[in-house]
Structures are given as structure tokens and as C-alpha cells.
Design a protein around this motif. Structure first.
Motif, PDB file in Angstrom:
ATOM      1  N   MET A 220       0.818  -1.223   0.000  1.00  0.00           N
ATOM      2  CA  MET A 220       0.000   0.000   0.000  1.00  0.00           C
ATOM      3  C   MET A 220       0.852   1.274   0.000  1.00  0.00           C
ATOM      4  O   MET A 220       0.378   2.342  -0.340  1.00  0.00           O
ATOM      5  CB  MET A 220      -0.906   0.020   1.246  1.00  0.00           C
ATOM      6  N   ASN A 221       2.119   1.149   0.397  1.00  0.00           N
ATOM      7  CA  ASN A 221       2.985   2.340   0.482  1.00  0.00           C
ATOM      8  C   ASN A 221       4.358   2.063  -0.147  1.00  0.00           C
ATOM      9  O   ASN A 221       5.389   2.207   0.518  1.00  0.00           O
ATOM     10  CB  ASN A 221       3.169   2.756   1.943  1.00  0.00           C
ATOM     11  N   PRO A 222       4.413   1.690  -1.424  1.00  0.00           N
ATOM     12  CA  PRO A 222       5.693   1.305  -2.047  1.00  0.00           C
ATOM     13  C   PRO A 222       6.689   2.455  -2.136  1.00  0.00           C
ATOM     14  O   PRO A 222       7.904   2.232  -2.139  1.00  0.00           O
ATOM     15  CB  PRO A 222       5.260   0.831  -3.446  1.00  0.00           C
ATOM     16  N   ASN A 223       6.219   3.700  -2.205  1.00  0.00           N
ATOM     17  CA  ASN A 223       7.121   4.843  -2.357  1.00  0.00           C
ATOM     18  C   ASN A 223       7.861   5.197  -1.066  1.00  0.00           C
ATOM     19  O   ASN A 223       8.742   6.045  -1.073  1.00  0.00           O
ATOM     20  CB  ASN A 223       6.341   6.075  -2.832  1.00  0.00           C
ATOM     21  N   TYR A 224       7.488   4.551   0.024  1.00  0.00           N
ATOM     22  CA  TYR A 224       8.114   4.862   1.313  1.00  0.00           C
ATOM     23  C   TYR A 224       9.288   3.929   1.633  1.00  0.00           C
ATOM     24  O   TYR A 224       9.885   4.039   2.698  1.00  0.00           O
ATOM     25  CB  TYR A 224       7.082   4.757   2.452  1.00  0.00           C
ATOM     26  N   PHE A 225       9.604   3.015   0.692  1.00  0.00           N
ATOM     27  CA  PHE A 225      10.649   2.019   0.967  1.00  0.00           C
ATOM     28  C   PHE A 225      11.792   2.143  -0.041  1.00  0.00           C
ATOM     29  O   PHE A 225      11.587   2.480  -1.207  1.00  0.00           O
ATOM     30  CB  PHE A 225      10.074   0.604   0.896  1.00  0.00           C
ATOM     31  N   ASN A 226      13.003   1.859   0.457  1.00  0.00           N
ATOM     32  CA  ASN A 226      14.179   1.809  -0.409  1.00  0.00           C
ATOM     33  C   ASN A 226      14.223   0.467  -1.115  1.00  0.00           C
ATOM     34  O   ASN A 226      13.423  -0.427  -0.832  1.00  0.00           O
ATOM     35  CB  ASN A 226      15.452   1.997   0.425  1.00  0.00           C
ATOM     36  N   GLU A 227      15.164   0.302  -2.038  1.00  0.00           N
ATOM     37  CA  GLU A 227      15.283  -0.947  -2.784  1.00  0.00           C
ATOM     38  C   GLU A 227      15.646  -2.129  -1.883  1.00  0.00           C
ATOM     39  O   GLU A 227      15.296  -3.264  -2.190  1.00  0.00           O
ATOM     40  CB  GLU A 227      16.342  -0.795  -3.888  1.00  0.00           C
ATOM     41  N   ASN A 228      16.367  -1.834  -0.783  1.00  0.00           N
ATOM     42  CA  ASN A 228      16.750  -2.910   0.149  1.00  0.00           C
ATOM     43  C   ASN A 228      15.669  -3.160   1.207  1.00  0.00           C
ATOM     44  O   ASN A 228      15.916  -3.790   2.226  1.00  0.00           O
ATOM     45  CB  ASN A 228      18.074  -2.581   0.826  1.00  0.00           C
ATOM     46  N   ARG A 229      14.466  -2.614   0.986  1.00  0.00           N
ATOM     47  CA  ARG A 229      13.276  -2.818   1.820  1.00  0.00           C
ATOM     48  C   ARG A 229      13.325  -2.081   3.165  1.00  0.00           C
ATOM     49  O   ARG A 229      12.512  -2.345   4.046  1.00  0.00           O
ATOM     50  CB  ARG A 229      13.038  -4.307   2.069  1.00  0.00           C
ATOM     51  N   THR A 230      14.273  -1.164   3.320  1.00  0.00           N
ATOM     52  CA  THR A 230      14.287  -0.325   4.524  1.00  0.00           C
ATOM     53  C   THR A 230      13.393   0.887   4.293  1.00  0.00           C
ATOM     54  O   THR A 230      13.147   1.285   3.146  1.00  0.00           O
ATOM     55  CB  THR A 230      15.715   0.145   4.853  1.00  0.00           C
ATOM     56  N   ILE A 231      12.896   1.473   5.383  1.00  0.00           N
ATOM     57  CA  ILE A 231      11.975   2.608   5.272  1.00  0.00           C
ATOM     58  C   ILE A 231      12.755   3.890   5.023  1.00  0.00           C
ATOM     59  O   ILE A 231      13.775   4.152   5.663  1.00  0.00           O
ATOM     60  CB  ILE A 231      11.135   2.742   6.564  1.00  0.00           C
ATOM     61  N   LYS A 232      12.286   4.685   4.098  1.00  0.00           N
ATOM     62  CA  LYS A 232      12.916   5.971   3.793  1.00  0.00           C
ATOM     63  C   LYS A 232      12.711   6.954   4.942  1.00  0.00           C
ATOM     64  O   LYS A 232      11.729   6.878   5.679  1.00  0.00           O
ATOM     65  CB  LYS A 232      12.308   6.562   2.514  1.00  0.00           C
ATOM     66  N   LYS A 233      13.653   7.859   5.091  1.00  0.00           N
ATOM     67  CA  LYS A 233      13.551   8.870   6.133  1.00  0.00           C
ATOM     68  C   LYS A 233      12.561   9.962   5.726  1.00  0.00           C
ATOM     69  O   LYS A 233      12.272  10.153   4.557  1.00  0.00           O
ATOM     70  CB  LYS A 233      14.925   9.492   6.393  1.00  0.00           C
ATOM     71  N   GLY A 234      12.068  10.654   6.744  1.00  0.00           N
ATOM     72  CA  GLY A 234      11.152  11.757   6.466  1.00  0.00           C
ATOM     73  C   GLY A 234       9.725  11.478   6.921  1.00  0.00           C
ATOM     74  O   GLY A 234       9.366  10.348   7.271  1.00  0.00           O
ATOM     75  N   LYS A 235       8.931  12.534   6.938  1.00  0.00           N
ATOM     76  CA  LYS A 235       7.536  12.431   7.366  1.00  0.00           C
ATOM     77  C   LYS A 235       6.709  11.685   6.323  1.00  0.00           C
ATOM     78  O   LYS A 235       6.883  11.890   5.127  1.00  0.00           O
ATOM     79  CB  LYS A 235       6.973  13.833   7.601  1.00  0.00           C
ATOM     80  N   LYS A 236       5.788  10.838   6.807  1.00  0.00           N
ATOM     81  CA  LYS A 236       4.984  10.029   5.892  1.00  0.00           C
ATOM     82  C   LYS A 236       3.525   9.992   6.341  1.00  0.00           C
ATOM     83  O   LYS A 236       3.228  10.102   7.529  1.00  0.00           O
ATOM     84  CB  LYS A 236       5.522   8.596   5.816  1.00  0.00           C
ATOM     85  N   THR A 237       2.653   9.830   5.401  1.00  0.00           N
ATOM     86  CA  THR A 237       1.234   9.601   5.686  1.00  0.00           C
ATOM     87  C   THR A 237       0.913   8.197   5.178  1.00  0.00           C
ATOM     88  O   THR A 237       0.754   7.979   3.976  1.00  0.00           O
ATOM     89  CB  THR A 237       0.336  10.640   4.980  1.00  0.00           C
ATOM     90  N   TRP A 238       0.851   7.250   6.090  1.00  0.00           N
ATOM     91  CA  TRP A 238       0.691   5.851   5.714  1.00  0.00           C
ATOM     92  C   TRP A 238      -0.740   5.572   5.266  1.00  0.00           C
ATOM     93  O   TRP A 238      -1.703   6.106   5.801  1.00  0.00           O
ATOM     94  CB  TRP A 238       1.037   4.945   6.887  1.00  0.00           C
ATOM     95  N   ILE A 239      -0.845   4.717   4.276  1.00  0.00           N
ATOM     96  CA  ILE A 239      -2.155   4.280   3.780  1.00  0.00           C
ATOM     97  C   ILE A 239      -2.339   2.821   4.209  1.00  0.00           C
ATOM     98  O   ILE A 239      -1.469   1.976   3.947  1.00  0.00           O
ATOM     99  CB  ILE A 239      -2.237   4.387   2.245  1.00  0.00           C
ATOM    100  N   PHE A 240      -3.448   2.537   4.875  1.00  0.00           N
ATOM    101  CA  PHE A 240      -3.713   1.183   5.359  1.00  0.00           C
ATOM    102  C   PHE A 240      -4.922   0.593   4.646  1.00  0.00           C
ATOM    103  O   PHE A 240      -5.926   1.282   4.426  1.00  0.00           O
ATOM    104  CB  PHE A 240      -3.966   1.195   6.865  1.00  0.00           C
ATOM    105  N   SER A 241      -4.826  -0.679   4.344  1.00  0.00           N
ATOM    106  CA  SER A 241      -5.930  -1.361   3.672  1.00  0.00           C
ATOM    107  C   SER A 241      -7.046  -1.662   4.672  1.00  0.00           C
ATOM    108  O   SER A 241      -6.844  -1.636   5.889  1.00  0.00           O
ATOM    109  CB  SER A 241      -5.434  -2.667   3.051  1.00  0.00           C
ATOM    110  N   LYS A 242      -8.225  -1.947   4.140  1.00  0.00           N
ATOM    111  CA  LYS A 242      -9.356  -2.286   5.004  1.00  0.00           C
ATOM    112  C   LYS A 242      -9.073  -3.573   5.791  1.00  0.00           C
ATOM    113  O   LYS A 242      -9.460  -3.698   6.939  1.00  0.00           O
ATOM    114  CB  LYS A 242     -10.626  -2.451   4.164  1.00  0.00           C
ATOM    115  N   ARG A 243      -8.412  -4.511   5.144  1.00  0.00           N
ATOM    116  CA  ARG A 243      -8.072  -5.766   5.811  1.00  0.00           C
ATOM    117  C   ARG A 243      -7.115  -5.512   6.977  1.00  0.00           C
ATOM    118  O   ARG A 243      -7.271  -6.081   8.068  1.00  0.00           O
ATOM    119  CB  ARG A 243      -7.449  -6.745   4.807  1.00  0.00           C
TER     120      ARG A 243
END
Length: 222
Positions: free
Chosen positions: A1-24
């Protein structure tokens, strides 16, 4: 749901984020919250039942002060087991303490004891050393955790945990060490009750974990 918030090595990018969560995800989060609520209610009810039972045993209660938060932290030392030759796990009791909440139990017990006019005394573990003290020799004898009996110089055996409770019961006013004179005065009466209790436990079918007490039925089968 939030692919733009992750680096290629699957670590979370720095900075403020607004996370999107699925209904599930939100549904599972709500279910988990409800499970934690039920667990907390069940734990509190269990604590109240046990404290009420302890109140029926007497109005004087002694507690060895412990750094409960310290037991939750991982060990900083890297050690190798003498038995297996492998590295020892650094995990301690984080999950167990989280599930059982011993600090909350003690808080409930202390409140109920004092409300009923009883005494709730905190004993300094570092200075008291209840599991090591021998009131007859007036000396400290360090034991390994697997040693479940205290043996006096004359060969008399006392169950380790019961003897520690006896020493705590005969502490000085400030709870820093055992009062040797009180121990000598009350030991024979304690020994009589101790022997009767050990005999009762040996005859019953319920195994007392980590007590070192062997049931007679198990002795017969060996």
C-alpha cells in the motif's frame, strides 16, 4: 500500500509520511486490539483472585524488591554455554513479564493489604540475600539455582523457598537483613510446620514445579 516509502533494500525511507492502510489491515488491527483488551481483563481478574487468596493466609506480607524492567531487557554480555558450546541467547523475560504483569500484581496486593490494615514490607534483595543466608552459622552460602534444599551443618534439610520465606518473615524493621535472634526463637515451630507441609505435598498427586520435592507415588514408580 505504500511502495514509495521504501528503499530498494526494503528499509523505510527517512522523512515524514502519511501511511495508507488497507481495510483488511484495519480489520486485523481492530481484532488484535480486542484480543489485547480481553487478555488484560483476564490478567487483572487472575491477579485479583490470587491476591484475595493471599489475604486469607495472613495480614503480614513481604516482597523482595526486584528490578522488573531490568528483567525485560536483553543481556548485553555475549556468553558461550559450557554444555552446548553455543552462544547463549540474550533474550530474558520480556514476553513473560508482559503477559503476566508482576508489577501490577504487587501493586494490587499492596493496596489490598494496606486497605485491610495489614503490613506490606519491601525487602532489599541485594543486602538481604535470603537464598544464601544460614541463620545457624550466621553466614552466607551461595547456592546454584538447581539446588532446591538448604542443608545446615548438622544435616538438617529445609526446602529452599520455604526457608527464604522464613528468613523474610524474620527480617529487621527496615528490611535489609534477617534478625538472627528472631530466627532462633521461631525456627523450631517453623520446622514443625515445614515438615508437615513437605509430607502433605509428597503424598498428593500434584507436582510442585522447581521445588525439589519428589512425590511418593513417583518414588514408587522409579
Amino acid at each position: 500500500m505504500n511502495p514509495n516509502y521504501f528503499n530498494e533494500n526494503r528499509t523505510i525511507k527517512k522523512g515524514k509520511k502519511t501511511w495508507i492502510f488497507s481495510k483488511r489491515y484495519m480489520k486485523l488491527k481492530s481484532e488484535l486490539k480486542e484480543l489485547h483488551r480481553k487478555q488484560a481483563d483476564s490478567r487483572k481478574q487472575s491477579h485479583n483472585r490470587l491476591t484475595n487468596k493471599l489475604l486469607t493466609f495472613g495480614d503480614e506480607h513481604y516482597w523482595e524488591e526486584m528490578n522488573i524492567k531490568g528483567l525485560q531487557k536483553r543481556s548485553k554480555k555475549t556468553e558461550i554455554s559450557e554444555k552446548t558450546g553455543k552462544f547463549k541467547r540474550k533474550k530474558r523475560f520480556g514476553k513473560s513479564i508482559g503477559h503476566r504483569a508482576p508489577a501490577m500484581f504487587l501493586s494490587i496486593l499492596e493496596r489490598k493489604v494496606k486497605t485491610n490494615g495489614g503490613t506490606f514490607k519491601k525487602v532489599n534483595t541485594q543486602t538481604f540475600k535470603a537464598s544464601q543466608y544460614d541463620h545457624k552459622a550466621n553466614d552466607y552460602k551461595k547456592k546454584e539455582l538447581r539446588e532446591r534444599w538448604h542443608v545446615f551443618d548438622d544435616g538438617t534439610k529445609i526446602q529452599r523457598d520455604l526457608y527464604s520465606a522464613f528468613l523474610l518473615r524474620n527480617s529487621n524493621r527496615v528490611g535489609t537483613k534477617t534478625n538472627k535472634r528472631l530466627c532462633e526463637k521461631t525456627f523450631e515451630a517453623f520446622k514443625t510446620f515445614h515438615d508437615k507441609e513437605i509430607e502433605r505435598i509428597e503424598k498428593q498427586e500434584t507436582f510442585v514445579l522447581n521445588s525439589g520435592i519428589r512425590l511418593k507415588s513417583k518414588k514408587a514408580s522409579l
